[in-house]
Design an enzyme around this catalytic site. Sequence first.
Site, short mmCIF file in Angstrom:
data_model
loop_
_atom_site.label_atom_id
_atom_site.label_comp_id
_atom_site.label_asym_id
_atom_site.label_seq_id
_atom_site.Cartn_x
_atom_site.Cartn_y
_atom_site.Cartn_z
CG LEU A 195 4.08 33.78 14.15
CD1 LEU A 195 2.61 33.51 13.96
CD2 LEU A 195 4.91 33.02 13.13
CD GLN A 196 8.81 40.95 17.24
OE1 GLN A 196 9.33 39.84 17.26
NE2 GLN A 196 9.42 42.02 17.72
CG ASP A 205 18.78 32.64 20.43
OD1 ASP A 205 19.37 31.55 20.62
OD2 ASP A 205 17.57 32.81 20.68
CG ASN A 206 22.87 29.48 22.22
OD1 ASN A 206 23.85 28.76 22.36
ND2 ASN A 206 21.84 29.15 21.44
CB CYS A 219 15.47 37.70 22.16
SG CYS A 219 14.01 38.14 21.20
CB SER A 223 6.37 35.28 21.18
OG SER A 223 7.27 34.19 21.33
#
Length: 240
Positions: free
Chosen positions: A73-74, A132-133, A189, A71
Amino acid sequence: MVSDPLSPTETRRYARHLVLKGMGGGGQQALKAARVLVVGAGGLGSPAIAYLAGAGVGTLGIADHDVIGLSNLQRQVIHTSAGVGMSKAESAEKFAQALNPEVSVRLHPIAVTADNAAAIMAEYDLVLDGTDNLVTRRAVAAAAQALARPLVSGAVSMFDGQVSVFAPGGPQFADLYPAAASDDDLPSCEVTGVLGPLTGVIGTLMAMEAIKLITGLGEPLIGRVLTYDSQGARFAEFSF
């Protein structure tokens, strides 16, 4: 710090920088001498690592304890399908070295915490945080402030992103994110999603701010937050 002279290969590689007014040989030498740490080799770290390596940052540190998931790699474009399950730090090193073997890459395949952030960051001149935190972001920001290191910070959520610079003597992370703020108050996310190219926009802006800080080009986002609304195709800015 003074770097070694540019080799003939480097002169060809960085030709578009060397003829660029305001950058030139002095700016490229500054990039070659720079020691930059990117914390997080994910959505924001991927474009930042790519452009910093391409630009010729002499020493590029990459800190990430995670492994590549399908997930990812998007949006995490320096990693590949073949690398699923591989350390993100090692995958990022492989990408950076393939892009520019002139760059020295140092890996820190561990979680950055309040206990080790200062020790990891001490050998670098500049830090980029793409995590991301808030727990990790606060640890990185506190260590950067204690070490008097400039910090380029980016964040994304769903369709929106932002980037700012915290520099010695200027407003700091805690001025923008009060102690009362918690990850529980912010959408994750995994739950709300994030548009892939948005991370490219913000991560590339982070690399741009880092290059400005290293070379003295332009006006860095110190005490300012640049926001991007991808749905409306609008940038905005506020001071803090």
